[in-house]
Motif scaffolding. Structure first.
Motif, PDB file in Angstrom:
ATOM      1  N   VAL A  19      54.863  43.506 -58.995  1.00 11.56           N
ATOM      2  CA  VAL A  19      56.026  42.523 -59.245  1.00 11.56           C
ATOM      3  C   VAL A  19      56.664  42.601 -60.469  1.00 11.56           C
ATOM      4  O   VAL A  19      58.096  42.641 -60.578  1.00 11.56           O
ATOM      5  CB  VAL A  19      55.514  41.324 -59.036  1.00 11.56           C
ATOM      6  N   HIS A  20      55.964  43.056 -61.663  1.00 17.68           N
ATOM      7  CA  HIS A  20      56.755  43.203 -62.686  1.00 17.68           C
ATOM      8  C   HIS A  20      57.632  44.200 -62.804  1.00 17.68           C
ATOM      9  O   HIS A  20      58.572  44.483 -63.297  1.00 17.68           O
ATOM     10  CB  HIS A  20      55.508  43.163 -63.951  1.00 17.68           C
ATOM     11  N   ASP A  21      57.190  45.546 -62.270  1.00 13.75           N
ATOM     12  CA  ASP A  21      57.888  46.851 -62.074  1.00 13.75           C
ATOM     13  C   ASP A  21      59.359  46.544 -61.597  1.00 13.75           C
ATOM     14  O   ASP A  21      60.128  47.273 -61.499  1.00 13.75           O
ATOM     15  CB  ASP A  21      56.870  47.874 -61.566  1.00 13.75           C
ATOM     16  N   ASP A  22      59.281  45.593 -60.747  1.00 16.28           N
ATOM     17  CA  ASP A  22      60.464  45.233 -59.879  1.00 16.28           C
ATOM     18  C   ASP A  22      61.649  44.400 -60.893  1.00 16.28           C
ATOM     19  O   ASP A  22      62.702  44.609 -60.228  1.00 16.28           O
ATOM     20  CB  ASP A  22      60.109  44.485 -58.380  1.00 16.28           C
ATOM     21  N   LEU A  23      61.324  44.047 -61.931  1.00 19.42           N
ATOM     22  CA  LEU A  23      61.906  43.160 -62.862  1.00 19.42           C
ATOM     23  C   LEU A  23      63.114  44.400 -63.258  1.00 19.42           C
ATOM     24  O   LEU A  23      62.798  45.625 -63.495  1.00 19.42           O
ATOM     25  CB  LEU A  23      61.317  42.680 -63.894  1.00 19.42           C
ATOM     26  N   LEU A  24      64.268  44.055 -63.478  1.00 20.61           N
ATOM     27  CA  LEU A  24      65.356  44.749 -63.989  1.00 20.61           C
ATOM     28  C   LEU A  24      65.095  44.842 -65.568  1.00 20.61           C
ATOM     29  O   LEU A  24      64.395  43.995 -66.217  1.00 20.61           O
ATOM     30  CB  LEU A  24      66.579  44.153 -63.835  1.00 20.61           C
ATOM     31  N   PRO A  25      65.538  45.985 -66.204  1.00 13.92           N
ATOM     32  CA  PRO A  25      65.099  46.149 -67.760  1.00 13.92           C
ATOM     33  C   PRO A  25      65.467  45.091 -68.625  1.00 13.92           C
ATOM     34  O   PRO A  25      64.571  44.363 -69.389  1.00 13.92           O
ATOM     35  CB  PRO A  25      65.802  47.284 -68.131  1.00 13.92           C
ATOM     36  N   GLY A  26      66.608  44.336 -68.019  1.00 18.12           N
ATOM     37  CA  GLY A  26      67.193  43.380 -68.979  1.00 18.12           C
ATOM     38  C   GLY A  26      66.311  42.135 -68.547  1.00 18.12           C
ATOM     39  O   GLY A  26      65.967  41.169 -69.696  1.00 18.12           O
ATOM     40  N   GLU A  27      66.014  42.023 -67.550  1.00 16.66           N
ATOM     41  CA  GLU A  27      65.383  40.764 -66.957  1.00 16.66           C
ATOM     42  C   GLU A  27      63.767  40.765 -67.702  1.00 16.66           C
ATOM     43  O   GLU A  27      63.233  39.628 -68.279  1.00 16.66           O
ATOM     44  CB  GLU A  27      64.848  40.853 -65.575  1.00 16.66           C
ATOM     45  N   ARG A  28      63.332  41.990 -67.854  1.00 14.29           N
ATOM     46  CA  ARG A  28      61.942  42.075 -68.584  1.00 14.29           C
ATOM     47  C   ARG A  28      62.059  41.564 -69.878  1.00 14.29           C
ATOM     48  O   ARG A  28      61.020  40.997 -70.406  1.00 14.29           O
ATOM     49  CB  ARG A  28      61.324  43.619 -68.205  1.00 14.29           C
ATOM     50  N   THR A  29      63.107  42.399 -70.709  1.00 15.26           N
ATOM     51  CA  THR A  29      63.034  41.965 -71.913  1.00 15.26           C
ATOM     52  C   THR A  29      63.423  40.312 -72.091  1.00 15.26           C
ATOM     53  O   THR A  29      62.556  39.639 -72.968  1.00 15.26           O
ATOM     54  CB  THR A  29      64.279  42.697 -72.575  1.00 15.26           C
ATOM     55  N   ARG A  30      64.170  39.930 -71.498  1.00  8.97           N
ATOM     56  CA  ARG A  30      64.520  38.440 -71.794  1.00  8.97           C
ATOM     57  C   ARG A  30      63.227  37.636 -71.341  1.00  8.97           C
ATOM     58  O   ARG A  30      62.921  36.780 -71.957  1.00  8.97           O
ATOM     59  CB  ARG A  30      65.507  38.085 -70.825  1.00  8.97           C
ATOM     60  N   LEU A  31      62.404  37.915 -70.533  1.00  9.40           N
ATOM     61  CA  LEU A  31      61.205  37.286 -70.065  1.00  9.40           C
ATOM     62  C   LEU A  31      60.027  37.022 -71.101  1.00  9.40           C
ATOM     63  O   LEU A  31      59.447  36.071 -71.400  1.00  9.40           O
ATOM     64  CB  LEU A  31      60.688  37.533 -68.622  1.00  9.40           C
ATOM     65  N   HIS A  32      60.045  38.453 -71.338  1.00  9.17           N
ATOM     66  CA  HIS A  32      58.830  38.577 -72.602  1.00  9.17           C
ATOM     67  C   HIS A  32      59.324  38.049 -73.916  1.00  9.17           C
ATOM     68  O   HIS A  32      58.393  37.293 -74.697  1.00  9.17           O
ATOM     69  CB  HIS A  32      58.523  40.009 -72.742  1.00  9.17           C
ATOM     70  N   THR A  33      60.444  38.021 -74.226  1.00  4.35           N
ATOM     71  CA  THR A  33      61.102  37.221 -75.298  1.00  4.35           C
ATOM     72  C   THR A  33      60.952  35.731 -75.102  1.00  4.35           C
ATOM     73  O   THR A  33      60.590  34.995 -76.078  1.00  4.35           O
ATOM     74  CB  THR A  33      62.382  37.516 -75.429  1.00  4.35           C
ATOM     75  N   ARG A  34      61.254  35.035 -73.811  1.00  4.91           N
ATOM     76  CA  ARG A  34      60.802  33.798 -73.709  1.00  4.91           C
ATOM     77  C   ARG A  34      59.480  33.541 -74.216  1.00  4.91           C
ATOM     78  O   ARG A  34      59.012  32.246 -74.408  1.00  4.91           O
ATOM     79  CB  ARG A  34      61.375  33.418 -72.245  1.00  4.91           C
ATOM     80  N   PHE A  35      58.419  34.143 -73.434  1.00  2.00           N
ATOM     81  CA  PHE A  35      56.997  34.060 -73.445  1.00  2.00           C
ATOM     82  C   PHE A  35      56.723  34.028 -74.980  1.00  2.00           C
ATOM     83  O   PHE A  35      56.164  33.062 -75.597  1.00  2.00           O
ATOM     84  CB  PHE A  35      56.440  35.172 -72.834  1.00  2.00           C
TER      85      PHE A  35
END
Length: 993
Positions: free
Chosen positions: A342-358
């Motif tokens: 599921v995590h690999d399916d995230l777009l690069p920008g989505e991944r960065t934004r989500l981890h920053t939110r966490f």
């Protein structure tokens, strides 16, 4: 290394295979039997069934699988496949002859070859069910039959109904076994197979088997088999943590191009259950995937930005669909690789934004998680967000938090990340308030504590290249000490040179903590007789400095070294109060490393003296402390060695094997692993399992070839190889090993044999080989060893014996254990009854049943064949009675231990002497050659108990039970547990309860 797509080795399913074979055995014995085999996708159901089918010799195996068309898919698919295979193998006409009444139209619903189906409705359906059952019964009348229905989670209603009918109405007087497999992870709450499984589970002859995931050690075995060689520890850690022990996932990860993404071969399988969920649920799962394999409810709520009602509505389908599972106060993905996919399916920008939110959520509210976990997860999220400055700082802080929690593996991972990011952050030193060399030094220390000795050595080399010894001798000395300690533990040459150089670099005045530490480490590592005085001098100086400057940790370490040194070279029991004093000092300073060493050294000293029970108590206490301090993999594994050794001495072999298995599951450093395997090898040799002993020896030899080890490792390993080669009948190699051990290349006596603790056991084995075993097989004058004798020519057997006696004459005797060994050596030399009786008494006082049984056998031989004496049957009755008593006692001891080769020798001597051994321990025909423990296990097998139930009854591991069951089947010539139980009943071995 070569790479296989799948593991050639069938790993970790011995108990499950035994259960299936037991079910087949019950079917052969006329008991209805069905096994329901469940497990998640990829856990190995198909491989297990294939292995079982291949081993079901003489049985007709019929396999049919359900198709992935949902629960309303193709009717009767597995039975159609089975019938088609039967027609192909036997022909249509043969099938017709087997059917009750010869009517085939009912089977027309399965295959057109059997004509038009007979009508519709309940009657036609019942006729079909009866014909399928009747066909199976006729096949079973010809020979035992196994019906395997795979992937029942995809079964349609008709298939489920027919399956239920067959299971319920199978005849108990025919050898028919039904096996059904299904994916347990597919069975959501409303799945129609769930009530059927619950219903069938209440049938008396139905057994449910849930396939577990593999343990870490089993994953190592699987990976080694796939790769054709032992993988690195970090590779194993990565594969095991991601696969979580699922064999299919292990294979996919090892055959993929790397570890950065889930292999394409798995993606569809992993994401299928996710893609069936509502879009709002899938979106929430994408958020959760950035949070890791497990996420707290409060943290998910804060990051997702949803109110409780909306969050619950989105979560419920994921839990019902078995994608997420409730885990305490949070949730976890059913499998780590689902989260990865599921995590690999995230777009690069989505991944960065989500981890920053966490990361920002955790910074704003760190109380959402426990302190250590919050620090580590914060570091993970900043690193995943590719923000290098906060990633470096958070990793440094997370390493400190892990250190406080004694989580050394995690601390090492965080510190390694600091090193990785260092050059990317120009002001790294200011941010973490330390320089690069200090970070390196800390990483070296933690790598050593985590058991990564190889890494500690390589990092030490890298750090030493950054330092000028002339300009900065103190820093250089500290790094040399670190490298020396790691090299010592790994068995690499040069550790003494590193420490001696370090000692020269640090001046004696003014007294310093570093000099005290270096001298203590050097004292610890000087262990040969020629440097013993130097060893104690360094330890005494280190102790004096430590006390002078108030360094409690080094004071405790130095005191341990001195106490061990004096106890090791003591002739009798010495004062061990130094260990208690060291523990008190270390406890006050919270120096767990010294506390661990005190337990290691004291248990070693006690075992060296033959005080086995006391040694086990100290070692057990130390293992418990190692778990508390987070060093189970290092100090805990070393203490497991010190626990296994006295347990082997005391004849508590099952207990020793469990200790060894548990320690090996922790993946200890290679030298520790080799030592643990050595004690397993001792037990296997004594029990006569030469194949298993050879495999263990080969593995441990591969480990030991990578380093330079001390006599405590090399001499026991040499003794084991000698005993193994003798048992295999390789006399030439055995004599070559003895001669080579006696002399080094320069022709001088091997200094390692001057160690009484490890020299005496080798000398006893070697003398027994050269005076008892080898002479009975060949003429002494015709046997020569490969190693040269004193004159440079190949040594004869007689010359080797003389030299063994010469070495023994100069070897010290320290304590009761070495006294018993020296008495055994003397008895082998004189073959005198009185000396053998003295040796026997010594072993009895020590509580060592195996050595006592061996001595009793030798004493009986000496009594029967004194120099110039009469034939055995001509001996006086009093002598024969004493011999019978010795042999009976020896046999009882050997039988309890399961020492099959020794039992064979005892029985052979009794037969030669025409002595009838009476009593419970005697008649082999009464116990069919089984050991006492095997006899116990067989008794429980006849009651229908599973391996797990037997393990609980006898307080041993399931794996140990499996080994006993395999031995029982081999000795009885039985192909199944049922056949073994039938043999026991036929011979009336056990009273009917």
């Amino acid at each position: 290394m070569s790479t296989n797509t799948v593991s050639p080795l069938f790993v970790g399913r011995a108990d499950e295979l035994a259960l299936l074979e037991g079910a087949l055995g019950r079917a052969r014995d006329g008991a209805a039997s069905t096994v329901l085999v469940g497990g998640e996708a990829g856990v190995g159901k198909t491989r297990l069934i294939r292995e079982f089918a291949e081993r079901a010799e003489g049985a007709r195996v019929l396999v049919g699988g359900c198709l992935e068309l949902g629960t309303d898919g193709l009717p009767f698919a597995p039975f159609t496949a089975v019938l088609r295979r039967l027609v192909r193998d036997l022909g249509r006409d043969a099938i017709v002859e087997l059917l009750p009444g010869g009517s085939t139209r009912g089977l027309g619903r399965l295959l057109p070859e059997f004509g038009e189906p007979e009508g519709d409705g309940p009657e036609a359906r019942a006729r079909l069910f009866e014909q399928v059952l009747g066909l199976l019964e006729r096949l079973a009348e010809q020979r035992e039959t196994v019906l395997i229905v795979e992937d029942a989670h995809w079964a349609d209603r008709s298939t489920r109904d027919l399956l239920s009918f067959l299971v319920r109405y199978q005849r108990s007087d025919l050898p028919l076994l039904i096996v059904v497999t299904y994916r347990a992870d597919e069975l959501h709450r409303t799945h129609p197979l769930r009530p059927l499984l619950a219903e069938l589970g209440r049938v008396d002859w139905v057994t449910r088997l849930e396939l577990r995931r593999l343990s870490r050690r089993e994953v190592v075995e699987q990976a080694t088999s796939i790769l054709g060689g032992l993988p690195g520890r970090f590779d194993v850690d990565d594969v095991y943590s991601r696969s979580e022990g699922n064999p299919l996932f292990v294979e996919a990860l090892l055959s993929g191009d790397g570890h950065d993404a889930v292999p394409e071969s798995l993606r569809d399988l992993l994401l299928a259950s996710v893609e069936r969920l509502p879009e709002e649920t899938q979106e929430l799962l994408r958020v959760a995937s950035a949070g890791g394999a497990r996420i707290e409810h409060a943290l998910l709520t804060a990051v997702a930005g949803l109110d409780e009602g909306s969050l619950s509505r989105a979560l419920r389908p994921a839990v019902a669909g078995n994608v997420l599972v409730v885990d305490g106060e949070g949730y976890s993905f059913r499998h780590a690789l689902i989260r990865e996919a599921v995590h690999d399916d995230l777009l690069p920008g989505e991944r960065t934004r989500l981890h920053t939110r966490f990361a920002r959520t955790l910074e704003d509210n760190p109380l959402l998680l426990p302190a250590t976990r919050a620090a580590i997860e914060l570091a993970h999220h900043w690193h995943a967000a590719h923000d290098v400055r906060p990633a470096l700082v958070s990793a440094w802080r997370a390493a400190a938090a892990a250190r406080r929690a004694t989580a050394f593996d995690e601390q090492l991972r965080m510190l390694s990340r600091v090193l990785e990011l260092w050059d990317q952050v120009p002001d790294a030193a200011e941010l973490v308030e330390t320089d690069h060399l200090e970070v390196l030094d800390t990483v070296i220390l933690v790598a050593h504590l985590a058991g990564e000795f190889e890494r500690a050595i390589s990092l030490s080399r890298a750090a030493l290249r950054l330092v000028d010894a002339e300009r900065d001798p103190i820093t250089t000395a500290g790094l040399l000490r670190r490298r020396g300690l790691a090299a010592y533990d790994l068995g690499r040459a040069g550790y003494v040179d590193d420490l001696r150089t370090a000692a020269r670099l640090v001046p004696a005045s003014p007294p310093s903590a570093l000099r005290a530490k270096i001298l203590e480490a050097l004292a610890r590592m000087l262990n040969t007789p020629d440097v013993w005085a130097e060893k104690e001098a360094h330890a005494e100086e280190a102790l004096r400095i430590a006390r002078q400057i108030g360094d409690a940790k080094t004071e405790a370490q130095s005191l341990i070294t001195l106490t061990w040194s004096r106890g090791h070279r003591a002739v009798g029991d010495q004062d061990l109060s130094g260990y208690a004093e060291a523990r008190t000092i270390a406890g006050g300073a919270r120096a767990y490393t010294a506390l661990m060493r005190a337990a290691i050294s004291e248990s070693d000293t006690l075992e060296g003296w033959g005080r086995h029970e006391a040694a086990t108590e100290v070692a057990r206490r130390g293992i418990a402390e190692a778990e508390e301090y987070g060093v189970s993999r290092t100090s805990g594994a070393f203490l497991a060695i010190n626990l296994a050794e006295p347990l082997v001495s005391l004849g508590r072999w099952d207990e020793a094997l469990e200790v060894i298995e548990h320690a090996l599951d922790l993946a200890p450093p290679p030298p520790y692993r080799a030592s643990l395997m050595g004690f397993s090898l001792d037990i296997l040799l004594a029990c006569g399992d030469l194949e298993g002993a050879e495999a263990l020896f080969h593995e441990s030899r591969g480990i030991l070839a990578q380093g330079t080890y001390r006599d405590q490792t090399l001499l026991p390993n040499l003794r084991r190889e000698l005993e193994l080669r003798l048992a295999q009948g390789d006399d030439a190699r055995a004599l070559e090993l003895i001669a080579a051990a006696l002399r080094e290349r320069n022709g001088h006596v091997n200094p390692r044999l001057a160690s009484p603790r490890y020299g005496w056991p080798f000398l006893v084995s070697a003398l027994h080989a050269t005076t008892v075993t080898l002479p009975t097989r060949t003429s002494p004058s015709s046997v020569t060893a490969g190693a040269p004798g004193p004159a440079g020519e190949p040594a004869t057997l007689e010359e080797v014996v003389r030299e063994l006696r010469d070495v023994a004459a100069k070897l010290e005797i320290r304590g009761d254990l070495q006294r018993a060994q020296s008495l055994t050596f003397a008895a082998l030399t004189a073959h005198d009854l009185a000396t053998w009786d003295t040796a026997t008494q010594a072993w009895e006082e020590l509580g060592q049943p195996y050595a006592r049984a061996q001595a009793l056998l030798a004493a009986a031989e000496a009594a029967l064949a004194p120099p110039g004496g009469r034939e055995p049957e001509g001996q006086p009755s009093a002598v024969r009675e004493s011999v019978a008593q010795r042999l009976s006692t020896a046999r009882a001891l050997a039988e309890r231990l399961g020492a099959v080769p020794l039992l064979t020798e005892i029985d052979a001597l009794a037969r030669r002497a025409r002595i009838s051994l009476t009593g419970e321990a005697l008649a082999e025909e009464t116990r069919l050659g089984l050991t006492a423990r095997e006899f116990e296990v067989l008794k429980l097998v006849t009651r229908g108990m599973s391996n797990r139930e037997i393990a609980g009854e006898l307080f041993i591991s399931v794996k140990t039970v499996s080994v006993h069951v395999s031995n029982i089947l081999g000795k009885l010539g039985a192909s199944s547990r049922g056949e073994a139980a039938a043999t026991a009943h036929r011979l009336h071995l056990f009273a009917t309860p």
